[in-house]
Every structure is written in structure tokens, then in C-alpha cells.
Scaffold this motif. Structure first.
Motif, PDB file in Angstrom:
ATOM      1  N   PHE A  41       0.852  -1.192   0.000  1.00 47.72           N
ATOM      2  CA  PHE A  41       0.000   0.000   0.000  1.00 47.72           C
ATOM      3  C   PHE A  41       0.888   1.243   0.000  1.00 47.72           C
ATOM      4  O   PHE A  41       1.806   1.357   0.809  1.00 47.72           O
ATOM      5  CB  PHE A  41      -0.906   0.000   1.235  1.00 47.72           C
ATOM      6  N   VAL A  42       0.566   2.184  -0.901  1.00 48.02           N
ATOM      7  CA  VAL A  42       1.416   3.362  -1.087  1.00 48.02           C
ATOM      8  C   VAL A  42       0.632   4.642  -0.800  1.00 48.02           C
ATOM      9  O   VAL A  42      -0.377   4.925  -1.461  1.00 48.02           O
ATOM     10  CB  VAL A  42       1.962   3.417  -2.530  1.00 48.02           C
ATOM     11  N   ASN A  43       1.087   5.396   0.185  1.00 54.54           N
ATOM     12  CA  ASN A  43       0.567   6.738   0.440  1.00 54.54           C
ATOM     13  C   ASN A  43       1.620   7.764   0.057  1.00 54.54           C
ATOM     14  O   ASN A  43       2.821   7.472   0.073  1.00 54.54           O
ATOM     15  CB  ASN A  43       0.233   6.920   1.932  1.00 54.54           C
ATOM     16  N   THR A  44       1.198   8.977  -0.256  1.00 53.18           N
ATOM     17  CA  THR A  44       2.179  10.045  -0.402  1.00 53.18           C
ATOM     18  C   THR A  44       2.728  10.390   0.983  1.00 53.18           C
ATOM     19  O   THR A  44       2.051  10.200   2.008  1.00 53.18           O
ATOM     20  CB  THR A  44       1.573  11.307  -1.031  1.00 53.18           C
ATOM     21  N   GLN A  45       3.926  10.904   1.022  1.00 58.52           N
ATOM     22  CA  GLN A  45       4.540  11.279   2.293  1.00 58.52           C
ATOM     23  C   GLN A  45       3.728  12.355   2.995  1.00 58.52           C
ATOM     24  O   GLN A  45       3.563  12.325   4.222  1.00 58.52           O
ATOM     25  CB  GLN A  45       5.974  11.750   2.047  1.00 58.52           C
ATOM     26  N   SER A  46       3.192  13.287   2.239  1.00 50.79           N
ATOM     27  CA  SER A  46       2.375  14.351   2.818  1.00 50.79           C
ATOM     28  C   SER A  46       1.126  13.783   3.484  1.00 50.79           C
ATOM     29  O   SER A  46       0.766  14.169   4.607  1.00 50.79           O
ATOM     30  CB  SER A  46       1.980  15.345   1.718  1.00 50.79           C
ATOM     31  N   THR A  47       0.455  12.861   2.804  1.00 53.79           N
ATOM     32  CA  THR A  47      -0.730  12.223   3.371  1.00 53.79           C
ATOM     33  C   THR A  47      -0.374  11.443   4.629  1.00 53.79           C
ATOM     34  O   THR A  47      -1.087  11.505   5.643  1.00 53.79           O
ATOM     35  CB  THR A  47      -1.366  11.268   2.336  1.00 53.79           C
ATOM     36  N   HIS A  48       0.724  10.716   4.580  1.00 55.58           N
ATOM     37  CA  HIS A  48       1.158   9.910   5.719  1.00 55.58           C
ATOM     38  C   HIS A  48       1.371  10.780   6.960  1.00 55.58           C
ATOM     39  O   HIS A  48       0.922  10.430   8.061  1.00 55.58           O
ATOM     40  CB  HIS A  48       2.451   9.181   5.357  1.00 55.58           C
ATOM     41  N   LEU A  49       2.025  11.915   6.782  1.00 56.03           N
ATOM     42  CA  LEU A  49       2.284  12.791   7.928  1.00 56.03           C
ATOM     43  C   LEU A  49       0.988  13.415   8.457  1.00 56.03           C
ATOM     44  O   LEU A  49       0.843  13.620   9.666  1.00 56.03           O
ATOM     45  CB  LEU A  49       3.286  13.879   7.538  1.00 56.03           C
ATOM     46  N   ARG A  50       0.042  13.674   7.568  1.00 54.13           N
ATOM     47  CA  ARG A  50      -1.260  14.184   8.028  1.00 54.13           C
ATOM     48  C   ARG A  50      -2.012  13.130   8.833  1.00 54.13           C
ATOM     49  O   ARG A  50      -2.649  13.445   9.840  1.00 54.13           O
ATOM     50  CB  ARG A  50      -2.105  14.647   6.843  1.00 54.13           C
TER      51      ARG A  50
END
Length: 492
Positions: A41-50
Motif C-alpha cells: 500500500f502506497v501513500n504520499t509522504q504528505s498524506t502519511h504525515l497528516r
């Protein structure tokens, strides 16, 4: 090549970095992993930090695995993050057009690097398919490059998909793509008996559809035509004729509703905002007495709309729980509500910046949902048998409203047009409360269709099994084709 039943599937899953899409992808990942698939599963880094910030994690590193609880239960879900091409402190919503241009032109290079590493790293089982959000412009190119089965995940109803799928037909008939679009009923889309132009997705209603959002959406739907198969978060029985017509053109699998198991709060973080706990307030209210009001995680409205809604609530007699996101007006204005509003509603109203919608909508005190008609909200409302008061704002929400009000008759319209007026709001809310019983039979029937679809032998259960079989067959085909190409190359 080993027999189909012995093929172990490994899917890369990449959602668009938006709340509603992430929720569906996470729930789908759990569903597929529970059937034996390995998922990266791949999230963007920005989404992950949010997601981390919303969970009150102070650590700003990227090594937190949101699927840790799922892995403890035995599911093989691997997790990684990827840059979206912008610095982490870049204001994506405040610079929306620039961000969309980046997703259009730059993001695919970061995805390419990630997929190359995963494919070439000798993972067990090897990566065999890409499940990417339909609202990406690059999946067909990357899937072809790495010989992966290309699966497009559509997060809206089939009616919205077929509207986009037949853009050329709409354009040829004068209902799309000109400053003088026809306004008469559309009755020529396969599988759709009739749809009004005002019920098309908003991007197909615009008379000058040429800005970055239009270009991005239309390019992504053009790319989806090249997918090997389409997954859709809908139910066969709710959109049978539309789905049947689509299946004549492309393998199309209705797997909805894609909910967390047991329709309960997920142990996996999916919210991009800090949640308020509304249970204590809701527990103090009589059964079915509260109107839940939310315009979702993305849609924005004007400051004037907020004021009209607030004054409409002051004029009405209803108890309500109202979600007012910090970015709901795009301008990040503070003090959006009129002076004295909270004193005016006293104990009958609660305003929060965000909440867990599943917790709220399933609470016995909630008797109605004033909604923007986001697709997740529609399906959740039906599951909880909560009637809807509809105020669509953009994208598929107008199409969803048609299904809710005109087709399934599980909701009413808030306004006759697109302008909010306080007197009309108060009148419609108070009238809605007295008429909800009219919708109860239809809600019961729609809920049963959702429930039946999710059963082991239900339509969505069968479609999921068929999807897995078809992926395995497609992998065999690609392997044979690849081997044949290699032999031909060797012979030359």
C-alpha cells in the motif's frame, strides 16, 4: 507457468491523496489481503504525515506503519510512502492548481521509481498487478512498462463512470463541450434510461471545461479505458442496467459497499483531521432527533453559504451536529459562524471541526443527514438507514443526488437550485423531520441490498472471487505473451 489456483497475487495499491479515496483503498486492501493477496500500500509522504498528526503522533518520521494492527492479525499488507513531487511544507490546497499540475506531469516519475524498485527487488510473492485510483493519469503507462495487470479503482457510482466513459457521445450530441450545451434530457447513454444534464458530474456540465481540473479528470478517464479491468465501489443490484452495459465494453466488478469489517471504526488511521468525540453529546439526545450536517472532506462552500446555513439552523427547531472543517471555505478564515450563533442554539446544536462519521451516523440519536452527497456518505447513510437531505456541491455529487432522490428515493432535496437561503433551509429541515418515515421502506430495501451483496454468496462476494480468478488468468496471459516475445527476440 504454474496453475492459476497456485498463483500468489501481489498488488501495489495507490490511492489519490484525498480522504474519501484513502478510506476506500484501505478498506479494499484489507478485504483483498483477507482473501490471500499480498498488498503493498502506497501513500504520499504528505498524506502519511497528516494521518500521523491527526492521530496525535508527535514523531514526524515516515517509518510509522498504519497497517501494523492488520499485520498482527496475519494480513500481508506492506506499507510505504512516496513523494508527490512537492516539499512536505508546501500548501497543497492553497495552491491547488499548481499541485494538480504536479500530479499531472511530475508524480508519475516518483511512482515509476517506486514500482521499478518493487518489481526488481525479488519480493515474495513477486509484484503482479497495479491497483491504482482511476483519478490518476499514468497507470496504463506504468503497468505496461512493468508487465503488470492494470486494475483501475473507481470510487464513485457506476452512473458517474459511464457518464465520463461516454464523453464523446455527450459531445457529439451537444450536451458537453460547448458554451451552448443542450439542456434536454439525455437518453442515449447505454444502460441509462434517462439523465438530466444537471445530474451529470459537474466537470461534464461546465461550458468551458479546459482548466487544469478538467484536463486532469478527462486525461485520467481516458487512461482508465486502457485498464485491464475496473473495480467499482457500488452494488450490482443498485445499478444493474448501468453495470451490465459497462460490462459489455470492459471487465467491470461491483465490489461495494467497501466498508471496514462490521461497519465499525477502523484500527487503521484514515482521517486527515483530528476527530472530536461526539458520543457524550449524542448520548444526551433522544433517538432519531439529531440532524447530522457535513459537506465531507474536500468540497468547499462560500462564507455566505456558511452564514445562510447557520441562520437557517437558528430559525429551525432541529437538534443538529454540524461539521465545519477548517478549510471548508478554501480561505482558512476564522470565526466563520455569525456572532452569537452558539448561544442561539444552546443545547440543541454542536459544531465540530471533524468527527468520525461512522461513529456519528450509526448513533441511535441521528435521524437524518444533511449531506453534500459524497459517495462514501451516501453508502454509509443507506447502511445505517439514515435518510438524506441533499445539497450536492461539485463533481459526482449531482449524479449521486439523482440516485438518492430520484432513483432509490431515500432522500429529499435541500434546495430547488444551488443557492442556499436561510428560510428555505429552516423550512426544509423542519419539514424533513416530519417526513422521514416516508423513506423508511425504501431505506430498508436499499440497506438489505447492500447487506446481501456483502454476504459470501452475494453479488459483491461473487464478483470479488471472479476478480481474483480473472487477475490470475490475466497474469498467465501476460506471462505467455512475455515468453513468446522473448523467444522471438532470441530467434532474431
Amino acid at each position: 507457468m504454474e496453475a492459476e489456483e497456485n498463483i500468489k497475487l501481489h498488488a501495489i495499491m495507490i490511492p489519490v491523496p484525498l480522504q474519501g479515496h484513502i478510506v476506500q483503498f484501505i478498506n479494499l486492501a484489507i478485504n483483498l489481503a483477507s482473501k490471500g493477496l499480498t498488498v503493498t500500500f502506497v501513500n504520499t509522504q504528505s498524506t502519511h504525515l497528516r494521518l500521523k498528526k491527526a492521530q496525535s503522533f508527535s514523531d514526524s518520521s515516515l517509518d510509522y506503519n498504519i497497517f501494523s494492527e492488520a499485520r498482527k492479525s496475519g494480513l500481508d499488507i506492506r506499507y510505504t510512502t512516496i513523494s508527490d513531487g512537492f516539499p512536505l511544507n508546501f500548501d497543497r490546497m492553497g495552491n491547488h492548481s499548481q499541485f494538480m499540475e504536479g500530479l499531472f506531469h511530475v508524480f508519475s516519475a516518483h511512482v515509476d521509481d517506486l514500482v521499478a524498485n518493487l518489481v526488481n527487488s525479488n519480493h515474495i510473492p513477486p509484484v503482479s498487478c497495479l491497483i491504482a485510483d482511476t483519478f490518476f493519469v499514468w497507470p496504463s503507462e506504468i503497468a505496461k512498462k512493468y508487465n503488470l495487470v492494470n486494475i483501475s479503482m473507481w470510487s464513485e457510482p457506476a452512473l458517474a463512470f459511464t457518464s465520463y466513459y461516454h464523453m464523446d457521445l455527450l459531445k457529439a450530441n451537444g450536451h458537453f463541450g460547448s458554451q451552448d450545451n443542450r439542456e434536454d434530457t439525455i437518453n442515449y447513454i447505454p444502460g441509462v434510461q434517462a439523465i438530466e444534464p444537471g445530474d451529470l458530474p459537474s466537470y461534464l456540465q461546465d461550458t468551458e471545461p479546459w482548466d487544469i481540473m478538467h484536463r486532469y479528470i478527462f486525461k485520467s478517464l481516458e487512461d482508465a479505458r486502457k485498464a485491464d479491468m475496473i473495480i467499482c465501489n457500488t452494488v450490482q443490484e443498485l445499478e444493474s442496467s448501468t453495470i451490465s452495459a459497462l460490462q459489455e465494453k470492459k471487465p467491470f466488478y461491483a465490489l461495494g459497499p467497501i466498508f471496514p469489517k462490521g461497519f465499525s471504526k477502523s484500527a487503521i488511521p484514515t482521517n486527515l483531521w483530528v476527530e472530536s468525540d461526539c458520543n457524550e453529546w449524542l448520548n444526551s439526545k433522544p433517538k432519531g432527533s439529531v440532524m447530522y450536517i457535513s459537506f465531507g472532506s474536500l468540497a468547499s462552500i462560500s462564507r455566505q453559504d456558511i452564514l445562510e446555513m447557520a441562520h437557517g439552523l437558528l430559525l429551525s427547531k432541529a437538534s443538529f451536529l454540524w461539521v465545519v472543517r477548517p478549510d471548508i471555505t478554501w480561505s482558512l478564515e476564522s470565526n466563520l459562524l455569525p456572532s452569537g450563533f452558539e448561544d442561539g442554539v444552546k443545547e440543541r446544536g454542536l459544531v465540530v471541526s471533524w468527527c468520525n462519521q461512522i461513529d456519528v451516523i450509526s448513533h441511535p440519536a441521528v435521524g437524518g443527514f444533511l449531506t453534500h452527497c459524497g459517495w462514501n456518505s451516501v453508502l454509509e447513510s443507506i447502511w445505517c438507514k439514515v435518510p438524506m437531505l441533499c445539497f450536492p456541491i461539485f463533481t459526482d455529487q449531482f449524479t449521486n443526488r439523482k440516485l438518492v432522490v430520484d432513483e432509490w428515493k431515500v432522500g429529499f432535496n435541500l434546495t430547488e437550485g444551488r443557492i442556499l437561503k436561510r428560510q428555505e433551509i429552516a423550512q426544509k429541515i423542519d419539514c424533513f423531520i416530519t417526513k422521514v418515515n416516508e423513506l423508511s421502506i425504501n431505506l430498508e430495501e436499499a440497506r438489505k441490498q447492500l447487506e446481501d451483496a456483502l454476504s459470501e454468496n452475494g453479488s459483491s462476494g461473487r464478483n470479488c472471487k471472479q476478480l481474483i480468478c480473472d487477475i490470475k488468468y490475466k497474469i498467465q496471459q501476460k506471462s505467455k505473451s512475455s515468453n513468446k516475445t522473448s523467444l522471438l527476440s532470441y530467434g532474431n
